[in-house]
Design a protein around this motif. Structure first.
Motif, PDB file in Angstrom:
ATOM      1  N   UNK A 393       4.071  18.289 -11.401  1.00  0.00           N
ATOM      2  CA  UNK A 393       4.773  17.304 -12.216  1.00  0.00           C
ATOM      3  C   UNK A 393       6.176  17.788 -12.592  1.00  0.00           C
ATOM      4  N   UNK A 394       6.319  19.067 -12.886  1.00  0.00           N
ATOM      5  CA  UNK A 394       7.660  19.556 -13.241  1.00  0.00           C
ATOM      6  C   UNK A 394       8.548  19.733 -12.013  1.00  0.00           C
ATOM      7  N   UNK A 395       7.927  20.001 -10.864  1.00  0.00           N
ATOM      8  CA  UNK A 395       8.709  20.009  -9.620  1.00  0.00           C
ATOM      9  C   UNK A 395       9.249  18.622  -9.322  1.00  0.00           C
ATOM     10  N   UNK A 396       8.469  17.603  -9.673  1.00  0.00           N
ATOM     11  CA  UNK A 396       8.908  16.229  -9.416  1.00  0.00           C
ATOM     12  C   UNK A 396      10.148  15.874 -10.236  1.00  0.00           C
ATOM     13  N   UNK A 397      10.285  16.487 -11.428  1.00  0.00           N
ATOM     14  CA  UNK A 397      11.492  16.250 -12.228  1.00  0.00           C
ATOM     15  C   UNK A 397      12.704  16.873 -11.559  1.00  0.00           C
ATOM     16  N   UNK A 398      12.556  18.106 -11.094  1.00  0.00           N
ATOM     17  CA  UNK A 398      13.683  18.800 -10.440  1.00  0.00           C
ATOM     18  C   UNK A 398      14.063  18.147  -9.122  1.00  0.00           C
ATOM     19  N   UNK A 399      13.056  17.668  -8.392  1.00  0.00           N
ATOM     20  CA  UNK A 399      13.294  17.115  -7.056  1.00  0.00           C
ATOM     21  C   UNK A 399      13.448  15.593  -7.063  1.00  0.00           C
ATOM     22  N   UNK A 400      13.429  15.006  -8.273  1.00  0.00           N
ATOM     23  CA  UNK A 400      13.640  13.554  -8.436  1.00  0.00           C
ATOM     24  C   UNK A 400      12.592  12.724  -7.692  1.00  0.00           C
ATOM     25  N   UNK A 401      11.330  13.139  -7.794  1.00  0.00           N
ATOM     26  CA  UNK A 401      10.253  12.386  -7.160  1.00  0.00           C
ATOM     27  C   UNK A 401       9.794  11.204  -8.008  1.00  0.00           C
ATOM     28  N   UNK A 402      10.116  11.211  -9.288  1.00  0.00           N
ATOM     29  CA  UNK A 402       9.765  10.093 -10.154  1.00  0.00           C
ATOM     30  C   UNK A 402       8.271   9.889 -10.292  1.00  0.00           C
ATOM     31  N   UNK A 403       7.860   8.634 -10.286  1.00  0.00           N
ATOM     32  CA  UNK A 403       6.453   8.303 -10.487  1.00  0.00           C
ATOM     33  C   UNK A 403       5.554   8.799  -9.355  1.00  0.00           C
ATOM     34  N   UNK A 404       6.115   8.876  -8.154  1.00  0.00           N
ATOM     35  CA  UNK A 404       5.323   9.402  -7.029  1.00  0.00           C
ATOM     36  C   UNK A 404       4.921  10.846  -7.305  1.00  0.00           C
ATOM     37  N   UNK A 405       5.847  11.631  -7.834  1.00  0.00           N
ATOM     38  CA  UNK A 405       5.540  13.021  -8.153  1.00  0.00           C
ATOM     39  C   UNK A 405       4.533  13.147  -9.276  1.00  0.00           C
ATOM     40  N   UNK A 406       4.681  12.314 -10.315  1.00  0.00           N
ATOM     41  CA  UNK A 406       3.754  12.363 -11.455  1.00  0.00           C
ATOM     42  C   UNK A 406       2.330  12.062 -11.012  1.00  0.00           C
ATOM     43  N   UNK A 407       2.170  11.033 -10.206  1.00  0.00           N
ATOM     44  CA  UNK A 407       0.826  10.648  -9.791  1.00  0.00           C
ATOM     45  C   UNK A 407       0.291  11.523  -8.656  1.00  0.00           C
ATOM     46  N   UNK A 408       1.163  12.193  -7.938  1.00  0.00           N
ATOM     47  CA  UNK A 408       0.702  13.227  -7.003  1.00  0.00           C
ATOM     48  C   UNK A 408       0.109  14.402  -7.775  1.00  0.00           C
ATOM     49  N   UNK A 409       0.733  14.731  -8.909  1.00  0.00           N
ATOM     50  CA  UNK A 409       0.212  15.801  -9.756  1.00  0.00           C
ATOM     51  C   UNK A 409      -1.182  15.456 -10.270  1.00  0.00           C
ATOM     52  N   UNK A 410      -1.384  14.204 -10.667  1.00  0.00           N
ATOM     53  CA  UNK A 410      -2.695  13.778 -11.135  1.00  0.00           C
ATOM     54  C   UNK A 410      -3.732  13.866 -10.020  1.00  0.00           C
ATOM     55  N   UNK A 411      -3.323  13.571  -8.799  1.00  0.00           N
ATOM     56  CA  UNK A 411      -4.227  13.663  -7.652  1.00  0.00           C
ATOM     57  C   UNK A 411      -4.709  15.090  -7.447  1.00  0.00           C
ATOM     58  N   UNK A 412      -3.777  16.044  -7.471  1.00  0.00           N
ATOM     59  CA  UNK A 412      -4.138  17.456  -7.305  1.00  0.00           C
ATOM     60  C   UNK A 412      -5.073  17.899  -8.427  1.00  0.00           C
TER      61      UNK A 412
END
Length: 437
Positions: A393-412
């Motif tokens: 989830x914090x990588x998604x902030x740095x890499x600008x993944x947005x909601x896709x990154x947040x919900x990928x984190x939930x998947x893991x």
């Protein structure tokens, strides 16, 4: 034939307990969905403010989850051993703990509301909205905890019907009151917070009345309060793992855009609603597993555990299919903001795909909590959070993944929890016999 009849009887008992538990568990997130829909029509900033405020308040309940789940585990074992008065006494001490902890949280929350909102919100307008909502809603903190304690002991003695009516009474009145205060009287977001406190006051009062009607001593017992605190330590740490994940997700969404956090609020509240739907099976399993182990019946505990796991998978698949079909319609019930609607599909399809995984994970949590296996759950979920959710989830902030990154984190996060839960269930090390673990 006898084994088949016994399994059918167990399934009926499981569903008899799960159906009213579903009403209790679904009432609060369903009310939050209504609240989200009402506030969503005020605009993106107000919806973002509700998202930030609600996630902070939710973490108070999450951190104190042992008041419900821990009390259920202890009460269920005592009830299974034929010691109902002792099972109810667990509820008395849990209620005292709820009052003390709730008042402390109210004071601390008022002092920290503004800095926390500024930290989590992405802009000043959203932060101001969150602070106003949170300062009012915090007055419900002691009431929320009293309700959790009441749910705990009543579940433990396998009384699921009274909690249903108590919670529906509060949330039903509040659901009618919310749009009147927000739009009818023009109180805006603050009207939402007031309606929230009214719901909690009604429900908590009914649970206290039920406890008084049992005829047990209502005096606080310091030694038992300390024992509850010791037992609750592991579940509090478990709650801390969830807290870190959900707050991080909201913060990352808020720092992406107001539209992103608004979309996350809608989909996440749907996620939590369905999690509570599936938790109805977990609550029933918790009561039945605890009762079986308290009665020294390990075989019955095993059968309930595997049966409820299969039910969780089936219900998860059904929910996935249902919300896939509603993808083009349901988001519009929560907001008309075009920017928020454009962000929603980025989270929606993760939400749909994860339902079967969640169905298994949530019911396994209930099985292990019923067995009093809190230390394992604490360690397993902390590892899933630290090594799964938070890095992504914090990588998604740095890499600008947005909601896709947040919900990928939930998947893991969920996949790690799934592997841990299934392996623990198969090991059998959770099935410790006796009225007290």
């Amino acid at each position: 034939m006898a084994l088949s009849t016994e399994r059918s009887s167990q399934l009926r008992q499981l569903l008899t307990l799960a159906v009213p538990a579903l009403g209790v568990l679904a009432a609060e997130p369903l009310y939050l969905l209504v609240d989200t829909a009402v506030v969503g029509h005020l605009g993106a900033a107000q919806l973002a403010g509700l998202s930030v405020g609600a996630i902070v308040l939710a973490q108070i309940g999450q951190q104190m989850t042992f008041l419900s789940f821990g009390t259920t585990a202890r009460s269920a074992r005592l009830h299974g051993a034929g010691r109902r008065a002792d099972a109810v006494a667990e509820g008395v001490q849990a209620t005292w703990f709820a009052v003390i902890a709730g008042l402390l949280l109210l004071v601390v929350g008022q002092l920290l509301a503004e800095p926390i909102a500024r930290l989590l919100a992405g802009d000043a307008r959203s932060a101001a909205a969150a602070v106003g909502w949170l300062r009012i809603a915090l007055f419900g903190a002691p009431l929320v905890l009293v309700t959790m304690a009441g749910n705990g002991w009543l579940r433990g003695v396998q009384d699921m019907r009274r909690p249903l009516w108590f919670v529906l009474a509060g949330n039903g009145i509040s659901a009618v009151l919310c749009p009147v205060l927000v739009h009818g009287l023009g109180w805006g977001l603050n009207g939402s917070a007031i309606a929230n406190v009214v719901a909690q006051l009604i429900s908590a009062s009914l649970f206290v009345r039920a406890l008084r009607a049992e005829g047990v001593s209502l005096r606080p017992v310091p030694s038992q309060l300390r024992a509850q605190l010791t037992y609750g330590r592991d579940l509090a740490l478990l709650g801390l793992a969830f807290q870190a994940c959900w707050v991080s997700a909201t913060a990352v969404a808020a720092h992406t855009s107001a539209a992103a956090v608004g979309a996350h609020q809608v989909v996440f509240q749907l996620w939590m609603f369905l999690a509570y739907v599936l938790d109805a099976l977990a609550v029933a399993a918790q009561a039945l597993v605890g009762s079986a182990l308290g009665a020294d019946d390990r075989d019955r505990a095993y059968r309930v555990a595997w049966q409820v796991t299969g039910c969780g998978l089936v219900f998860g698949i059904a929910l996935s299919a249902l919300f896939a079909a509603l993808s083009g319609v349901l988001p519009h019930a929560f907001t008309t903001d075009a920017a928020v609607l454009s962000q929603m599909p980025k989270a929606w399809w993760f939400f749909v795909a994860l339902q079967p995984v969640g169905g298994i994970v949530f019911v396994l949590d209930g099985v292990l909590l019923g067995a009093g296996d809190a230390k394992f759950l604490r360690t397993g979920n902390a590892c899933a959070a630290v090594f799964g959710f938070l890095p992504v989830v914090w990588a998604s902030l740095s890499l600008h993944w947005g909601l896709v990154g947040i919900w990928s984190a939930l998947t893991v996060f969920l996949l790690i929890r799934l592997a841990n839960g299934v392996l623990r269930l198969r090991s059998g090390r959770w099935a410790v016999l006796g009225a007290v673990r």
